[in-house]
Every structure is written in structure tokens, then in C-alpha cells.
Enzyme design. Structure first.
Site, PDB file in Angstrom:
ATOM      1  CG  HIS A  69      -1.882   1.085   1.323  1.00 15.32           C
ATOM      2  ND1 HIS A  69      -1.609   2.274   1.980  1.00 15.32           N
ATOM      3  CD2 HIS A  69      -3.145   1.195   0.841  1.00 15.32           C
ATOM      4  CE1 HIS A  69      -2.656   3.065   1.891  1.00 15.32           C
ATOM      5  NE2 HIS A  69      -3.599   2.446   1.208  1.00 15.32           N
TER       6      HIS A  69
ATOM      7  CB  THR B 198       0.774   4.056   4.206  1.00 17.94           C
ATOM      8  OG1 THR B 198       0.224   2.731   4.310  1.00 17.94           O
ATOM      9  CG2 THR B 198      -0.329   5.049   3.910  1.00 17.94           C
ATOM     10  CE  LYS B 199       1.346  -1.344   5.446  1.00 15.34           C
ATOM     11  NZ  LYS B 199       0.112  -0.604   5.209  1.00 15.34           N
ATOM     12  CG  ASN B 200       9.095   0.507   4.967  1.00 19.86           C
ATOM     13  OD1 ASN B 200       8.036   0.711   5.561  1.00 19.86           O
ATOM     14  ND2 ASN B 200      10.256   0.462   5.599  1.00 19.86           N
TER      15      ASN B 200
END
Length: 399
Positions: A184, A186-188
């Protein structure tokens, strides 16, 4: 200057690889870039087999199908997690048994798990909160003793590691029977929406591919292993378009650079607050156990009470900084509160009320981070816990 909580990072090659995917003439699932991502991640982290999915939610749903969850089965997981962790098993008819969180970290309290196991328990789902490992030796020992499956919710845990009692370091997501990852935005590393199922118990591998391909043996057909393909099991359309995989591949091949920058930002936060907020203002800073690594997925503060958190978020917002709280404990949710039969999960509820996440993303500049740090410290220079002691939301101090 307004600072968002998150800003998706582009390496510069995403559009090039997506263009290339389009011009291969195949943009549906399991194409060139799907295979490249799966191979790269499998080899980099030592997973048994990798299948990209359209989300971490889909990966968890595949896991629930693979371990044959049926109505009445019980699945143990933390209450302090995202709803997808629970929904994947609820959809198969499972009863969720929620565990409390640790007092030093929002991850599940591994020492509480054995008391939650019954003859109906089918699986344990550890969630590696903020990319920090659960104590996997304890969890795998319980699984072996009680013949349970372990499905790692590694949504936040790409490029994070666990060092076991034997001294061997393993990537999170490579230890349990199955594991689910999120890409997603918002992930790294990201693909907008996206996920992956890691299959470490290879007796699940063949069926996983069938479930992934809508319950058909289509992949085996294209490899020439069968002369025709058809409907052979339950399944769904879990595989992503190769355009999504092409975007992801640009991220995957830059993971070392991305992680280096994120860790630099995380360390700058921690070095700026350590010895000040935790000692003077009684704010709990992130804790990383000695057996775990830190993949710098997020930086959070745990305030002393709910009013303090509300005031801190408002103060940062006034300075043009978007900070956010995180999960609401699932056992207290509107959907599940009437179904929950366990004890009060006091620690999980405290994280729901007191945890705040600060902006952390690749393109966060030194000037922006300095502004955030300065704003947080200014707030605590003027804020007094005593002002809020009359409120009933005061956090219990854990020893």
C-alpha cells in the site's frame, strides 16, 4: 509549509517499467513483472514461494483458505491491528480470539497466548507492528506443541528481521507457514495498492497457485504441465495486473536506497527525543527488542493520556504538520464488541488511546523533520501532565 503524514515515493523508473509492461502485449496477471518481483523478493529474503496479490488483505484471505478455516475454528491474533487481519478469517467462519498487546510495544503479548489456546484453535496470526518482530521462537514453539498454523501478518515488515535463539537471523515473513505483505502507498515499498503471499511450507505451494488463479490450474497449463486447464478448487482473482507489478519492480530494485533513507529519518527522530521526552515528559518511545531489527516503517510516540495526544495532534496541525493516531482495538469495534467474550485488553486499549504517528516518508526533508521535532519539543516544554490528572483517561504506568 505544510507537512503531510505520508507522501508516496517514486524512484523514477515506475512509468518506464509500466510502459514496457504495456508494450509486451500482456498486462493481465502473472506477466513479466509479476515474475520478476516474485523472484527478486524470494531470493532476497529467503521465502519459500512468493505470489503477488492485489492487497495484503487478499494474501491473508488466501492464507485462510489454504489452512482450511471452517466455521467454529478459532484463530488467535492481537486486537491492536488493522481490520483485514481479522476479516480474512471471519469470512471463512472463524471465531477470533484476541490477545492483548505487550507493555513495551504494541505487538501481541506472546506470553499470554498459551492461555488462549483451546481444542478449537487452528492458527496464530502474529502481527509485526511497525516492522518490529514478534518473539517468533515462542510462537513457533506453541504452534509445534499444539499443532497450529502460524500466519505472519508482515504488512509493515518488509526488510525486517528476527534473530532466533540459535543466533540465525531470518527475514520476517520467512518463519511462519505463510505470511502476508502489503505494498500500500503508506508502506516502505509500494505499488499504490498491492500485496504478497509468502509460502514457506511448500506443501501449500501448488494449491496456493490454484487459489490465486480463481481456483483453476491455469498457471500449470501455461507451463505445459497439463494439456488444458479448468476449475479444480475454490479461489478468486487474487493476482494483480502486471502494470501494478511493473510499478512495484521499480521500488523493489531500489529497496536498499529506500530503507537507508527511512532509517536515517527514524534515527534522527529517536536521537532527538531520547533522554528528553521519555525521561522528562514520560512519553514512551518506540522499543525494539534485541532479537528484532528496525525497518523504519513508522515512528510513533505514546502519550501519557488521551487528552495529551489530542492536544499534541492539534498543536502539530496548527504548525502545518499532519500527525495521526492508529488502530482502534478490534475487540472494541462496533462490529465485534457484542461478539467478544474475553477479558478486558487494557494494554491494547491504551495504545488505541495514546499512540500518535509522526510523518515519515522518503522525501521528508531535513528542514521539514527539524520543524516536526521542534514542534513536538515546544509542545512538551509548555504541556503539563498535572493539568490532565483530573481526567479519567490517565494512562496506567507499567513497570
Amino acid at each position: 509549509m505544510k507537512i503531510p503524514f505520508n507522501k508516496p515515493y517514486m524512484t523514477g523508473k515506475e512509468a518506464h517499467y509500466m510502459y514496457d509492461a504495456v508494450h509486451t502485449g500482456k498486462i493481465s496477471g502473472n506477466g513479466k513483472y509479476t515474475k520478476k518481483c516474485q523472484k527478486y523478493l524470494k531470493e532476497l529474503f529467503g521465502f519459500g514461494k512468493c505470489l503477488l496479490t492485489t492487497s495484503c488483505t487478499d494474501a491473508l484471505e488466501m492464507a485462510a483458505i489454504l489452512i482450511d478455516i471452517k466455521p467454529g475454528d478459532e484463530v488467535i491474533m492481537p486486537s491492536y491491528t488493522f481490520v483485514s487481519t481479522s476479516n480474512a478469517f471471519i469470512l471463512r467462519g472463524a471465531k477470533i480470539i484476541f490477545a492483548d498487546s505487550r507493555k513495551d510495544h504494541p505487538g501481541m503479548d506472546e506470553d499470554s497466548l498459551e492461555d488462549l489456546i483451546t481444542e478449537r484453535t487452528k492458527a496464530i496470526v502474529p502481527v509485526h507492528y511497525a516492522g518490529v518482530a514478534c518473539h517468533m521462537d515462542k510462537i513457533m514453539d506453541l504452534a509445534d506443541r499444539y499443532n497450529l498454523f502460524v500466519i505472519e501478518d508482515a504488512a509493515q515488515a518488509i526488510d525486517s528481521y528476527y534473530t532466533g535463539r540459535n543466533g540465525i537471523k531470518k527475514a520476517l515473513g520467512s518463519i511462519g507457514h505463510l505470511a502476508a505483505f502489503s505494498f500500500h502507498e503508506t508502506k516502505n515499498i509500494i505499488s499504490g495498492e498491492g500485496g504478497m503471499l509468502a509460502i514457506n511450507d511448500l506443501h501449500f505451494a501448488e494449491r496456493a497457485e490454484i487459489i490465486w488463479e480463481k481456483g483453476t490450474n491455469r498457471s500449470a497449463f501455461f507451463r505445459g504441465e497439463v494439456d488444458k486447464y479448468g476449475w479444480v478448487d475454490i479461489g478468486s482473482s487474487f493476482l494483480p495486473s502486471d502494470i501494478i507489478a511493473a510499478f512495484l519492480y521499480a521500488q523493489v530494485e531500489n529497496i536498499e536506497n529506500i530503507q537507508c533513507k527511512r532509517k536515517e529519518l527514524w534515527n534522527n527522530y529517536n536521537n532527538s527525543f531520547c533522554g528528553i521526552l521519555d525521561k522528562v515528559n514520560k512519553v514512551q518511545l518506540p522499543f525494539v527488542p534485541e532479537y528484532a531489527s528496525n525497518n523504519a516503517h513508522m515512528y510513533y510516540l505514546i502519550c501519557s493520556n488521551a487528552r495529551e495526544r489530542e492536544k499534541l495532534i492539534d498543536h502539530l496541525k496548527t504548525d502545518g504538520i499532519l500527525a495521526v493516531f492508529h488502530y482502534l482495538s478490534l475487540h472494541k469495534s462496533k462490529f465485534y464488541e457484542d461478539k467478544y467474550e474475553g477479558e478486558k485488553l487494557e494494554v491494547s486499549e491504551s495504545y488505541s488511546d495514546y499512540l500518535v504517528r509522526l510523518p515519515l516518508f522518503y522525501e521528508l526533508t531535513e528542514m521539514e523533520q527539524d520543524k516536526i521535532i521542534k514542534s513536538v519539543l515546544e509542545f512538551y516544554n509548555t504541556y503539563s501532565i498535572e493539568e490532565d490528572n483530573t481526567h479519567s483517561l490517565r494512562r496506567k504506568v507499567y513497570k
